[in-house]
Structure formats: structure tokens, C-alpha cells
Design an enzyme around this catalytic site. Sequence first.
Site, PDB file in Angstrom:
ATOM      1  N   ASN A   1      47.553  48.863  35.632  1.00 32.54           N
ATOM      2  CA  ASN A   1      45.755  47.877  35.054  1.00 32.54           C
ATOM      3  C   ASN A   1      45.037  47.875  34.101  1.00 32.54           C
ATOM      4  O   ASN A   1      44.765  48.942  35.084  1.00 32.54           O
ATOM      5  CB  ASN A   1      45.264  46.755  35.970  1.00 32.54           C
ATOM      6  CG  ASN A   1      44.555  45.840  35.680  1.00 32.54           C
ATOM      7  OD1 ASN A   1      44.655  45.462  34.552  1.00 32.54           O
ATOM      8  ND2 ASN A   1      43.545  45.294  36.448  1.00 32.54           N
ATOM      9  N   TRP A   2      45.433  48.126  32.781  1.00 30.72           N
ATOM     10  CA  TRP A   2      44.171  49.100  32.110  1.00 30.72           C
ATOM     11  C   TRP A   2      43.160  48.517  31.685  1.00 30.72           C
ATOM     12  O   TRP A   2      41.878  48.907  31.287  1.00 30.72           O
ATOM     13  CB  TRP A   2      44.937  48.989  30.653  1.00 30.72           C
ATOM     14  CG  TRP A   2      46.396  50.453  30.596  1.00 30.72           C
ATOM     15  CD1 TRP A   2      46.850  50.732  32.021  1.00 30.72           C
ATOM     16  CD2 TRP A   2      46.834  50.903  29.771  1.00 30.72           C
ATOM     17  NE1 TRP A   2      48.127  51.611  31.514  1.00 30.72           N
ATOM     18  CE2 TRP A   2      48.510  51.237  30.421  1.00 30.72           C
ATOM     19  CE3 TRP A   2      46.894  50.299  28.203  1.00 30.72           C
ATOM     20  CZ2 TRP A   2      49.061  52.629  29.352  1.00 30.72           C
ATOM     21  CZ3 TRP A   2      48.016  50.985  27.052  1.00 30.72           C
ATOM     22  CH2 TRP A   2      49.483  52.070  28.130  1.00 30.72           C
ATOM     23  N   LYS A   3      42.718  47.568  32.323  1.00 27.90           N
ATOM     24  CA  LYS A   3      41.641  46.139  31.883  1.00 27.90           C
ATOM     25  C   LYS A   3      41.467  46.537  30.819  1.00 27.90           C
ATOM     26  O   LYS A   3      42.414  46.166  30.072  1.00 27.90           O
ATOM     27  CB  LYS A   3      41.173  46.429  33.090  1.00 27.90           C
ATOM     28  CG  LYS A   3      41.445  46.682  34.464  1.00 27.90           C
ATOM     29  CD  LYS A   3      40.244  46.858  35.685  1.00 27.90           C
ATOM     30  CE  LYS A   3      41.188  46.971  36.855  1.00 27.90           C
ATOM     31  NZ  LYS A   3      39.612  47.191  38.098  1.00 27.90           N
TER      32      LYS A   3
ATOM     33  N   HIS B   1      43.729  38.210  39.313  1.00 25.86           N
ATOM     34  CA  HIS B   1      43.384  39.920  39.231  1.00 25.86           C
ATOM     35  C   HIS B   1      41.661  39.059  40.056  1.00 25.86           C
ATOM     36  O   HIS B   1      41.048  37.841  39.979  1.00 25.86           O
ATOM     37  CB  HIS B   1      42.687  40.458  38.224  1.00 25.86           C
ATOM     38  CG  HIS B   1      42.342  42.060  38.814  1.00 25.86           C
ATOM     39  ND1 HIS B   1      41.131  42.058  39.094  1.00 25.86           N
ATOM     40  CD2 HIS B   1      43.126  42.618  39.194  1.00 25.86           C
ATOM     41  CE1 HIS B   1      40.872  43.507  39.504  1.00 25.86           C
ATOM     42  NE2 HIS B   1      42.194  44.190  39.259  1.00 25.86           N
TER      43      HIS B   1
ATOM     44  N   GLU C   1      38.762  40.880  39.387  1.00 24.85           N
ATOM     45  CA  GLU C   1      37.719  40.427  38.498  1.00 24.85           C
ATOM     46  C   GLU C   1      38.045  38.677  37.618  1.00 24.85           C
ATOM     47  O   GLU C   1      36.206  38.479  37.301  1.00 24.85           O
ATOM     48  CB  GLU C   1      38.114  41.738  37.541  1.00 24.85           C
ATOM     49  CG  GLU C   1      37.763  42.318  37.671  1.00 24.85           C
ATOM     50  CD  GLU C   1      37.882  43.937  38.093  1.00 24.85           C
ATOM     51  OE1 GLU C   1      38.930  44.293  36.875  1.00 24.85           O
ATOM     52  OE2 GLU C   1      37.582  44.842  38.887  1.00 24.85           O
TER      53      GLU C   1
ATOM     54  N   GLU D   1      44.772  43.550  47.267  1.00 25.39           N
ATOM     55  CA  GLU D   1      43.781  44.521  47.038  1.00 25.39           C
ATOM     56  C   GLU D   1      42.695  44.063  47.379  1.00 25.39           C
ATOM     57  O   GLU D   1      41.914  43.051  47.005  1.00 25.39           O
ATOM     58  CB  GLU D   1      44.062  43.658  45.370  1.00 25.39           C
ATOM     59  CG  GLU D   1      45.223  44.897  44.307  1.00 25.39           C
ATOM     60  CD  GLU D   1      44.443  45.249  42.543  1.00 25.39           C
ATOM     61  OE1 GLU D   1      44.805  45.948  42.211  1.00 25.39           O
ATOM     62  OE2 GLU D   1      43.919  44.268  42.200  1.00 25.39           O
TER      63      GLU D   1
ATOM     64  N   GLY E   1      37.686  50.573  42.392  1.00 22.83           N
ATOM     65  CA  GLY E   1      37.805  50.767  41.598  1.00 22.83           C
ATOM     66  C   GLY E   1      35.972  51.434  42.386  1.00 22.83           C
ATOM     67  O   GLY E   1      35.005  52.061  41.842  1.00 22.83           O
TER      68      GLY E   1
ATOM     69  N   SER F   1      41.518  51.840  44.509  1.00 22.40           N
ATOM     70  CA  SER F   1      41.588  53.406  44.776  1.00 22.40           C
ATOM     71  C   SER F   1      42.424  53.436  44.852  1.00 22.40           C
ATOM     72  O   SER F   1      42.514  55.231  45.548  1.00 22.40           O
ATOM     73  CB  SER F   1      40.646  53.399  45.385  1.00 22.40           C
ATOM     74  OG  SER F   1      39.477  52.592  44.966  1.00 22.40           O
TER      75      SER F   1
ATOM     76  N   GLY G   1      44.420  51.105  38.948  1.00 24.06           N
ATOM     77  CA  GLY G   1      43.624  50.285  38.095  1.00 24.06           C
ATOM     78  C   GLY G   1      43.247  52.011  36.539  1.00 24.06           C
ATOM     79  O   GLY G   1      43.583  52.021  36.412  1.00 24.06           O
TER      80      GLY G   1
HETATM   81  P1  PGA Z   1      40.950  51.050  40.855  1.00 21.60           P
HETATM   82  O1  PGA Z   1      41.567  49.138  40.782  1.00 21.60           O
HETATM   83  O2  PGA Z   1      42.744  51.260  40.887  1.00 21.60           O
HETATM   84  O3  PGA Z   1      40.569  51.027  39.837  1.00 21.60           O
HETATM   85  O4  PGA Z   1      40.801  50.487  42.033  1.00 21.60           O
HETATM   86  C1  PGA Z   1      42.636  48.242  40.743  1.00 21.60           C
HETATM   87  C2  PGA Z   1      42.771  47.084  40.415  1.00 21.60           C
HETATM   88  O5  PGA Z   1      41.579  46.447  40.289  1.00 21.60           O
HETATM   89  O6  PGA Z   1      44.128  46.731  39.747  1.00 21.60           O
END
Ligand code: PGA
Length: 255
Positions: free
Chosen positions: A9-11, A99, A101, A169, A175, A213, A234
Amino acid sequence: MNAFLIAGNWKMNGSGVSSHSLASQIISDIEKTPSLTDTCDFLCCPPHIYLLNIVGLADNSPLLVGGQDCSTETEGAFTGDISAPMLADCGAQYCIVGHSERRTIHGETSQQIAKKGECLKESGIKAIICVGETITERKAGKALDVIKEQLKTSIPSGFNAQDFIVAYEPVWAIGSGEAASPEDVAEMHRDIRNILKEMVDKGDTIRILYGGSVKPDNAGELAGIENVGGFLIGGASLKADSFLGIAKAAHDVLS
Ligand code: PGA
């Protein structure tokens, strides 16, 4: 389809040039170690503006491409939104919805996520439905209740097992550099499996990804846990080395 999905997931990261070079590097690294594809499928979800470019690059390669979100509507006066039919038109095969976010920053509800899921199904795109509890909910002993409620309300009632996958998640692990413990992952994935079996025919076949993470040095241990069918990654998906490092660690455990 392999047992294990390595999804990036490149966000909202990168540029046209950097996303092109990241995808090229991932494809060439997978092709250098073709045995990885015996155990793993690969997916990247770039920012939508770069999707078409990456789909072109990934054509005839082992890398699948997906979206990061979609509209609850299929067309019309929704400035700035991207619809599921548009994602399908650009060649997306998967799309992340719900997600954390999106749920927190954009205030998306599980009902909206279910509506997005329906749009994706209609467009022939597999939904990656994300669920996860906050640290406050976990500390209050409510993690399972929260996940159960999110699954019951975010998965559209008309969905069959082949229409979606789930990504667990925990919000506090995203993150943060601190993944959930293998014990917590094992317990929650087992509970999610049981809920999916109750909800959907063939619920035992639905992939359940872990996200939060994931890194090359914890991927092996996490990949070996029952009911973990892949990772949603991520930060570590933004470098080909760490993305492939995660795949190699999972492959070693799975092969
Ligand atoms: P992360 O993010 O691997 O940076 O913790 C995962 C995600 O938000 O899908």
C-alpha cells in the site's frame, strides 16, 4: 492463486518517476527469483494518478496492481472521486477499502465501505476490506467486539467468498514500527476466520492479511501463523529491497 499475498500500500507517496522505478525494480527482483511466485502472489497499490502507468509496466509480469480506495458511487457529480468502474477500466484487479486512515481522517463508516465493496464487485475488482482496533479499544478489552462489528457492517451482505479478502490492521501497529505480537495476531486471525465462516459460505477460503509494521525481520514469524494469508505493507513496500525481503522471509517459511 497462491496461498500468500504480498501487497504493498504505497499510500500518498512518490512521484511519477519514483513509482515507475519502484514498480520496475519490484518486477525485475521477482523475475530474478522466480521460485518466490510458487508461494507468493504480489500486488502493489499505487496512488491512483499513477495506476495506469504501473498497470502498463506490470502487464505480463507477476505483479498485480490495485487501487487504494474508491467512491461509493459509480458516476456523476462527485468532484475528486474515483469510481470502481474507472479503476477496473485502468486495469486494477484489487482495491483496498476501509483502511484506518480513511476511517479516521475521512470519517468513513462501515456502511460506506460496504457500498464501495458492492461497487467493486460490480466492476469485477476484488475488495481488500480493512478492519482494526485502536489501542484504547484493545486496552479496554474490546478488540474482538470492534473487529466483529466492523466485519459484520463492512462486508456487503451479497458478498461471496471470492469477492473479497480481509486485512486485519491494528491501528496502533500501522506505521509505528511495532507490529502486533505473534500471539495477538494468531488469536485475532483465528477469531476473524470463525466470524467469516459464520458470515459467508466457504469463509474458510478467504485470505486474511495482516498489516501493521510488517518488515523483513518479522515477516517470517508472522507468515508462519495459521490463518495469516498474506501481508498488507505500508512503509516497507516503498523500497523494493524491503518489499522483496518480506516476500523472501515468507517464502522460506511457506516452502
Ligand atoms: P505500515 O502500514 O506497514 O507502514 O505499518 C500498513 C498499512 O497501513 O497498510
